[in-house]
Design an enzyme around this catalytic site. Structure first.
Site, mmCIF file in Angstrom:
data_model
loop_
_atom_site.group_PDB
_atom_site.id
_atom_site.type_symbol
_atom_site.label_atom_id
_atom_site.label_comp_id
_atom_site.label_asym_id
_atom_site.label_seq_id
_atom_site.Cartn_x
_atom_site.Cartn_y
_atom_site.Cartn_z
ATOM 1 N N SER A 192 1.203 0.482 -4.728
ATOM 2 C CA SER A 192 0.023 1.336 -4.715
ATOM 3 C C SER A 192 0.387 2.731 -5.223
ATOM 4 O O SER A 192 0.878 2.864 -6.336
ATOM 5 C CB SER A 192 -0.575 1.369 -3.307
ATOM 6 O OG SER A 192 -1.874 1.903 -3.329
ATOM 7 N N ASP A 293 -9.039 -6.384 -6.169
ATOM 8 C CA ASP A 293 -8.550 -5.023 -5.979
ATOM 9 C C ASP A 293 -9.272 -4.097 -6.955
ATOM 10 O O ASP A 293 -9.280 -4.360 -8.158
ATOM 11 C CB ASP A 293 -7.042 -4.981 -6.239
ATOM 12 C CG ASP A 293 -6.421 -3.605 -6.032
ATOM 13 O OD1 ASP A 293 -7.145 -2.652 -5.706
ATOM 14 O OD2 ASP A 293 -5.196 -3.490 -6.214
ATOM 15 N N HIS A 323 -5.804 -5.721 -2.527
ATOM 16 C CA HIS A 323 -4.847 -4.620 -2.563
ATOM 17 C C HIS A 323 -4.008 -4.609 -1.290
ATOM 18 O O HIS A 323 -4.492 -4.917 -0.214
ATOM 19 C CB HIS A 323 -5.614 -3.298 -2.698
ATOM 20 C CG HIS A 323 -4.747 -2.107 -2.928
ATOM 21 N ND1 HIS A 323 -4.277 -1.759 -4.171
ATOM 22 C CD2 HIS A 323 -4.256 -1.184 -2.066
ATOM 23 C CE1 HIS A 323 -3.550 -0.667 -4.075
ATOM 24 N NE2 HIS A 323 -3.511 -0.295 -2.801
#
Length: 348
Positions: A192, A293, A323
């Site tokens: 991320s 995501d 995600h």
């Protein structure tokens, strides 16, 4: 005697019960209200369904980040994932001390080196919240992993995280002997927001000519603006705007907190590495994206840009996950770790 018992009771409440009550309310505030759309579960694999059920949508970020951080610090270590020595260390950085957690394999060195940057939207996350991923990387790849507690927004907005990340790379390059490094080659990795940082410092190392970053592992990274207006370029921002834990609203808030006072730099390659004019000659990249995501299209666009510039890239979209799936044991997680190992061994 009664007076003594009274004071003993008061002390017990103050020392034991009151802190527990405080921790409970901190936790409740951090996780928020657990709401999800049951319809989205039909699209996900079983482990991902459980994750959505147990994890609150991260929307009210700007009022909850301090509580989230406190809750993350209380996370237990993933001790069931056995590794060798674990060392907590602090080094000098541009904004003060940088905390590192260094994980070693059970086997004797020397070791290949990997630097890992945790996720959390540049606002939350820590070496503790990513403990399981770091341990699994060590166990799977045989690398010595240096996990970095870089400074977080909004107290330390852009470019603090990037400065800490690059300073850590420089420190590692100067301490190869004490780290029992196999060579001066360094792999950068992150999930991320940490994937963004890994991509940015790979570009920095190339432009500065040091340190010797040879590979980059980017797990569902934001590599461009990740605010509401990103939808124009990346349809997944709208397609998965709600219901899959990471929301369009939360991304917008993360972006604003990270760029506090620097909104005019949102297209700077140090924020949005996909905006770099010259990506030729960057390290070989492993880029994993998640099917459900909002950031999916960004990661895949960066993979294509690198490929077009002649950079060796292995890109993989993991199906039926959202995600942050790497923080949940699942078939997709296991597959990703196996692919990372093959990428590092240059078998892909």
């Amino acid at each position: 005697m009664k007076q003594t018992l009274k004071w003993v009771g008061i002390i017990l409440v103050s020392i034991v019960l009151l802190p527990l009550v405080v921790v409970f309310f901190i936790y409740k505030k951090a996780v928020g209200k657990r709401e999800y759309d049951p319809k989205v579960l039909d699209n996900l694999e079983e482990a991902a369904q459980d994750y959505v059920k147990k994890t609150a949508p991260l929307s009210d970020v700007d009022s909850r980040y301090k509580y989230i951080r406190l809750a993350e610090k209380a996370l237990p270590a993933a001790k069931e994932i056995e590794v060798g020595e674990i060392e907590n260390k602090k080094i000098d950085g541009p904004g003060g001390k940088i905390a590192l957690r260094i994980y070693s394999p059970e086997e004797e060195g020397p070791y290949p080196l990997m630097v890992y940057f945790h996720g959390g939207g540049f606002v939350t996350g820590s070496v503790q919240s990513t403990d399981g991923i770091a341990r699994k990387l060590v166990q799977t790849t045989g690398y010595r992993v240096v996990s970095v507690d870089y400074r977080l927004a909004p107290e330390n907005p852009f470019p603090a995280a990037i400065e800490d990340a690059y300073a850590t790379l420089v420190w590692i390059s100067k301490h190869l002997t004490s780290l029992r490094a196999k060579s001066n080659e360094i792999v950068v990795a992150g999930d991320s927001a940490g994937g963004n940082i890994a991509a940015v410092v790979a570009q920095l190392a190339k432009s500065k000519g040091t340190p010797n970053v040879t590979k980059q592992i980017l797990l569902y990274p934001p590599v461009d603006i990740f605010s509401r207006d990103a939808s124009v370029l990346y349809p997944s921002m709208d397609e998965f705007a709600e219901g899959y834990v990471l929301t369009k609203e939360s991304l917008d808030k993360y972006f604003k907190l990270y760029l506090s006072g620097a909104g005019d730099r949102k297209y700077d390659p140090l924020v949005a590495p996909v905006r770099s004019r010259d990506v030729a000659g960057l390290p070989a990249a492993f880029i994993a994206t998640a099917e459900y995501d909002p950031l999916r299209d960004q990661g895949e666009a960066y993979a294509e840009k690198l490929k077009d510039a002649g950079v060796p890239v292995y890109a993989k979209r993991l199906e039926k996950v959202m995600h942050d799936f790497m923080n949940t044991p699942s078939a997709a997680t296991d597959e990703t770790f196996e692919l990372i190992n093959e990428f590092l061994q240059e078998k892909l």
